[in-house]
Write an enzyme that holds these catalytic residues in place. Sequence first.
Site, mmCIF file in Angstrom:
data_model
loop_
_atom_site.group_PDB
_atom_site.id
_atom_site.type_symbol
_atom_site.label_atom_id
_atom_site.label_comp_id
_atom_site.label_asym_id
_atom_site.label_seq_id
_atom_site.Cartn_x
_atom_site.Cartn_y
_atom_site.Cartn_z
ATOM 1 N N HIS A 113 0.205 19.577 -23.097
ATOM 2 C CA HIS A 113 1.029 20.302 -22.130
ATOM 3 C C HIS A 113 2.500 19.966 -22.281
ATOM 4 O O HIS A 113 2.887 18.966 -22.905
ATOM 5 C CB HIS A 113 0.560 20.009 -20.698
ATOM 6 C CG HIS A 113 0.761 18.596 -20.246
ATOM 7 N ND1 HIS A 113 1.935 18.149 -19.667
ATOM 8 C CD2 HIS A 113 -0.063 17.514 -20.273
ATOM 9 C CE1 HIS A 113 1.821 16.863 -19.362
ATOM 10 N NE2 HIS A 113 0.629 16.455 -19.716
ATOM 11 N N CYS A 150 -3.299 12.605 -20.782
ATOM 12 C CA CYS A 150 -3.044 13.866 -21.475
ATOM 13 C C CYS A 150 -1.975 13.665 -22.545
ATOM 14 O O CYS A 150 -1.306 12.632 -22.597
ATOM 15 C CB CYS A 150 -2.608 14.942 -20.486
ATOM 16 S SG CYS A 150 -3.961 15.596 -19.475
#
Length: 565
Positions: free
Chosen positions: A447, A466
């Site tokens: 992301h 992440c």
Amino acid sequence: MQKVLVSLVALLTVTATVPVTFAQQVASLEASPVVIAPPQSDLARTIKTGLSAAYYGARPDTRAHDEAQRLYFLYGERHFEPIWLSQDSKGVVVFSPAADKIIDLFENAASEGLDPADYLTPSISPDKLKGDSIALATLETAFSAAAMRYANHIHNGRIDPQSISPLLDIKPKPINEAALLVRLADSKNPAAILNELEPRHPEFLALKAALADFEQSTAVRPTPISEGPVLRPGNSDGRLPAIRDRLKLAASTSNLYDALTVDAIRTFQEGQGLEVDGIIGPATIAALNGGAATRREDIIANMERWRWMPSDLGDFTVFVNIPEFRLSILRYGQEEYTTRVVVGTTKNQTPIFSDNIRHLVVNPYWNVPASIIRGEIAPAVLRNPGYTDSHNMDLLYNGSPVSPWQVDWSQVSSSNFPFRVRQRPGAGNALGQIKFLFPNKHDVYLHDTPSKSLFARTYRAFSHGCVRVQNPMEFADALMANEPNISRASLEAMFGSSERWVNPERQIPVHLAYFTLRVDEDGTIRAFGDVYGHNEKLIAAMGLDTAPPPAIVAEAETVPDELSP
């Protein structure tokens, strides 16, 4: 003895005409007619006697009986002719030519980064050739076990990844072991068949060549520079003399990180593709320890991890190497795009696994993981109910937003927090303007991020697990190279306050990998820090080094207090 004899029969359940495959289940014999062919040689009659004793001596309706039956049926279809035993001109039982060739493989297993002792066990000693019928039958199955152990090791590695860390979410590649045994039995070159199982990844083959060079080299290898605090100009450290020696500077016993050494480090960093900042952190130390200083155990450990990888990474794929803090898009193995990434901290490690990117989400909501809610958001809301509004977040109960001012917080605690939390799209959203989804049980993805400053650092393990991408829209454009209806421009046209999902026609393989050594096309080995300690744990598990793992040292810099995946 009989228990040993029948313990491997589960591997041996198909006929001699089945080709070897690596991605399907072994066919069952239950629906097939069973043919028991009579033995046609003295050795075959010996094998039949031993197998019969195990089969008929086992109690019906037991696993031992079922296994002995399967082994009896497999050899029965072969006229009880052994795979690994034969008789010489004098009628003496010896290893077959196929067995001799595989023994040669076992003896040379070290060249594959494997341990010959795993295969050349006492159970297949030539002394066993002089035993009775039961002993010979046991020797036959023990040799099959050694061959299958070698096949699995060369294909999947010696060590179960989960034994190193539960976050190494790697499944072994299946082998149809029964069909493989039949192929080995029928081949004049069984070594070539087993070598088919070796990884074909270019970096694996380069590491294998580096291992051979290492073993043949008689040069004295310098002692690796130890890990330690991050060094900045003006610092003092006992490692500086060794660092100067590695940089081929004039010998000096000074522990001061002086201007001359800083300039040499900057030049070295530029040549290694590192951040040219003159700061000696874990990545620079690892690079200084590359090349001639690379340890044999590092080469073998990274070969092992290549065996854990899928045999086929994909023609067009995303490859994230966590110790390198870098993402690449590869087409037929050639790099088409690369960018920096931020990965999980040592406390919140990014898991290692392979999947497929299925969706791109523009203006994403951030559905906050339960661990972050419990550890960070719940305590903050209990102190200040206005926390969620100030962070552009929704408090959800049974899927519907509720006002934090309508909650009786005296009835709520961090351990009993009945709400989900999501952050609305916007400039301050922790996921930035786009995320790249490959749905998985770890709830991690690639992301964007509003925290751009961290990409300037050499050490970039700061997320909750992440993978944050430095240039997400450049990455999106490169990622959609095969999608005629999706481009950077079309994605940017969606920017706004509403979440938008984009589904490419083609799923794209993505590999979150962990390699502390990478090999360039010219054969140069580049080394990276063991950020999560996986490398040293693997080295210890393989019995390559009994020394305790070094401490994992992060950059001694202040990290912004941020709420982000």
